[in-house]
Motif scaffolding. Structure first.
Motif, PDB file in Angstrom:
ATOM      1  N   MET A  81      32.383  44.489  22.571  1.00  0.00           N
ATOM      2  CA  MET A  81      32.801  43.265  23.197  1.00  0.00           C
ATOM      3  C   MET A  81      32.896  43.497  24.708  1.00  0.00           C
ATOM      4  O   MET A  81      33.476  44.461  25.167  1.00  0.00           O
ATOM      5  CB  MET A  81      34.153  42.848  22.615  1.00  0.00           C
ATOM      6  N   ASN A  82      32.322  42.636  25.475  1.00  0.00           N
ATOM      7  CA  ASN A  82      32.319  42.713  26.928  1.00  0.00           C
ATOM      8  C   ASN A  82      33.713  42.378  27.468  1.00  0.00           C
ATOM      9  O   ASN A  82      34.465  41.631  26.874  1.00  0.00           O
ATOM     10  CB  ASN A  82      31.293  41.722  27.476  1.00  0.00           C
ATOM     11  N   ARG A  83      34.031  42.950  28.596  1.00  0.00           N
ATOM     12  CA  ARG A  83      35.345  42.729  29.195  1.00  0.00           C
ATOM     13  C   ARG A  83      35.565  41.269  29.550  1.00  0.00           C
ATOM     14  O   ARG A  83      36.683  40.762  29.506  1.00  0.00           O
ATOM     15  CB  ARG A  83      35.459  43.587  30.445  1.00  0.00           C
ATOM     16  N   TYR A  84      34.518  40.587  29.896  1.00  0.00           N
ATOM     17  CA  TYR A  84      34.626  39.195  30.313  1.00  0.00           C
ATOM     18  C   TYR A  84      34.557  38.210  29.160  1.00  0.00           C
ATOM     19  O   TYR A  84      34.743  37.022  29.364  1.00  0.00           O
ATOM     20  CB  TYR A  84      33.552  38.883  31.351  1.00  0.00           C
ATOM     21  N   ASP A  85      34.311  38.699  27.971  1.00  0.00           N
ATOM     22  CA  ASP A  85      34.339  37.844  26.782  1.00  0.00           C
ATOM     23  C   ASP A  85      35.755  37.868  26.225  1.00  0.00           C
ATOM     24  O   ASP A  85      36.113  38.696  25.394  1.00  0.00           O
ATOM     25  CB  ASP A  85      33.346  38.340  25.722  1.00  0.00           C
ATOM     26  N   ILE A  86      36.579  36.940  26.674  1.00  0.00           N
ATOM     27  CA  ILE A  86      37.976  36.912  26.281  1.00  0.00           C
ATOM     28  C   ILE A  86      38.122  36.030  25.051  1.00  0.00           C
ATOM     29  O   ILE A  86      37.658  34.897  25.015  1.00  0.00           O
ATOM     30  CB  ILE A  86      38.852  36.364  27.423  1.00  0.00           C
ATOM     31  N   SER A  87      38.769  36.592  24.084  1.00  0.00           N
ATOM     32  CA  SER A  87      39.070  35.828  22.889  1.00  0.00           C
ATOM     33  C   SER A  87      40.090  34.757  23.247  1.00  0.00           C
ATOM     34  O   SER A  87      41.010  35.020  24.024  1.00  0.00           O
ATOM     35  CB  SER A  87      39.629  36.758  21.816  1.00  0.00           C
ATOM     36  N   PRO A  88      39.976  33.582  22.721  1.00  0.00           N
ATOM     37  CA  PRO A  88      40.941  32.526  23.036  1.00  0.00           C
ATOM     38  C   PRO A  88      42.376  32.917  22.686  1.00  0.00           C
ATOM     39  O   PRO A  88      43.319  32.434  23.309  1.00  0.00           O
ATOM     40  CB  PRO A  88      40.491  31.333  22.204  1.00  0.00           C
ATOM     41  N   ASP A  89      42.529  33.807  21.720  1.00  0.00           N
ATOM     42  CA  ASP A  89      43.876  34.235  21.341  1.00  0.00           C
ATOM     43  C   ASP A  89      44.531  35.081  22.432  1.00  0.00           C
ATOM     44  O   ASP A  89      45.751  35.069  22.569  1.00  0.00           O
ATOM     45  CB  ASP A  89      43.838  35.060  20.045  1.00  0.00           C
ATOM     46  N   PHE A  90      43.731  35.815  23.185  1.00  0.00           N
ATOM     47  CA  PHE A  90      44.269  36.731  24.181  1.00  0.00           C
ATOM     48  C   PHE A  90      44.185  36.186  25.617  1.00  0.00           C
ATOM     49  O   PHE A  90      44.586  36.866  26.560  1.00  0.00           O
ATOM     50  CB  PHE A  90      43.540  38.076  24.113  1.00  0.00           C
ATOM     51  N   ALA A  91      43.679  34.981  25.798  1.00  0.00           N
ATOM     52  CA  ALA A  91      43.535  34.412  27.137  1.00  0.00           C
ATOM     53  C   ALA A  91      44.870  34.311  27.886  1.00  0.00           C
ATOM     54  O   ALA A  91      44.942  34.669  29.069  1.00  0.00           O
ATOM     55  CB  ALA A  91      42.847  33.053  27.067  1.00  0.00           C
ATOM     56  N   PRO A  92      45.952  33.854  27.261  1.00  0.00           N
ATOM     57  CA  PRO A  92      47.231  33.805  28.000  1.00  0.00           C
ATOM     58  C   PRO A  92      47.735  35.202  28.397  1.00  0.00           C
ATOM     59  O   PRO A  92      48.317  35.375  29.477  1.00  0.00           O
ATOM     60  CB  PRO A  92      48.204  33.157  27.021  1.00  0.00           C
ATOM     61  N   ILE A  93      47.487  36.182  27.556  1.00  0.00           N
ATOM     62  CA  ILE A  93      47.910  37.549  27.862  1.00  0.00           C
ATOM     63  C   ILE A  93      47.103  38.090  29.038  1.00  0.00           C
ATOM     64  O   ILE A  93      47.659  38.716  29.946  1.00  0.00           O
ATOM     65  CB  ILE A  93      47.767  38.456  26.622  1.00  0.00           C
ATOM     66  N   GLU A  94      45.803  37.834  29.040  1.00  0.00           N
ATOM     67  CA  GLU A  94      44.954  38.263  30.146  1.00  0.00           C
ATOM     68  C   GLU A  94      45.409  37.609  31.459  1.00  0.00           C
ATOM     69  O   GLU A  94      45.476  38.266  32.504  1.00  0.00           O
ATOM     70  CB  GLU A  94      43.486  37.913  29.874  1.00  0.00           C
ATOM     71  N   GLN A  95      45.745  36.331  31.407  1.00  0.00           N
ATOM     72  CA  GLN A  95      46.212  35.632  32.605  1.00  0.00           C
ATOM     73  C   GLN A  95      47.541  36.224  33.076  1.00  0.00           C
ATOM     74  O   GLN A  95      47.758  36.396  34.279  1.00  0.00           O
ATOM     75  CB  GLN A  95      46.369  34.130  32.334  1.00  0.00           C
ATOM     76  N   HIS A  96      48.414  36.562  32.171  1.00  0.00           N
ATOM     77  CA  HIS A  96      49.695  37.176  32.526  1.00  0.00           C
ATOM     78  C   HIS A  96      49.478  38.537  33.200  1.00  0.00           C
ATOM     79  O   HIS A  96      50.141  38.867  34.190  1.00  0.00           O
ATOM     80  CB  HIS A  96      50.554  37.343  31.266  1.00  0.00           C
ATOM     81  N   ILE A  97      48.536  39.311  32.703  1.00  0.00           N
ATOM     82  CA  ILE A  97      48.221  40.612  33.294  1.00  0.00           C
ATOM     83  C   ILE A  97      47.646  40.430  34.698  1.00  0.00           C
ATOM     84  O   ILE A  97      48.015  41.150  35.630  1.00  0.00           O
ATOM     85  CB  ILE A  97      47.260  41.405  32.385  1.00  0.00           C
ATOM     86  N   ARG A  98      46.764  39.458  34.877  1.00  0.00           N
ATOM     87  CA  ARG A  98      46.203  39.194  36.214  1.00  0.00           C
ATOM     88  C   ARG A  98      47.306  38.788  37.199  1.00  0.00           C
ATOM     89  O   ARG A  98      47.330  39.242  38.340  1.00  0.00           O
ATOM     90  CB  ARG A  98      45.147  38.088  36.136  1.00  0.00           C
ATOM     91  N   ASN A  99      48.212  37.926  36.748  1.00  0.00           N
ATOM     92  CA  ASN A  99      49.319  37.503  37.618  1.00  0.00           C
ATOM     93  C   ASN A  99      50.203  38.691  37.986  1.00  0.00           C
ATOM     94  O   ASN A  99      50.647  38.807  39.131  1.00  0.00           O
ATOM     95  CB  ASN A  99      50.156  36.423  36.942  1.00  0.00           C
TER      96      ASN A  99
END
Length: 76
Positions: free
Chosen positions: A1-19
């Motif tokens: 799985m590519n780093r930029y292919d974010i599963s919809p389930d993990f999208a809020p977690i990814e956004q939290h990490i970016r913030n």
């Protein structure tokens, strides 16, 4: 799985990490700026102290060179 292919389930977690990464970068940048400002203030104070010492040395030499001033300045 590519780093930029974010599963919809993990999208809020990814956004939290970016913030969190952005907040950390902003904190480190502010810390660096405060440190640089403190170093700048310290160098200015050092320069002012050296300038005062130089002015006092010039006054002392002027008093030693002039006989009238030498008599008018008390020796303490």
């Amino acid at each position: 799985m590519n780093r930029y292919d974010i599963s919809p389930d993990f999208a809020p977690i990814e956004q939290h990490i970016r913030n969190a990464n952005l907040e950390r970068a902003a904190y480190i940048g502010a810390l660096f700026a405060k440190g640089a400002a403190a170093v700048s203030r310290g160098l200015k104070r050092l320069g002012a102290a050296m300038e005062r010492g130089y002015a006092e040395e010039l006054d002392r030499r002027a008093i030693e060179a002039d006989a009238f001033l030498r008599r008018s300045v008390p020796r303490y």
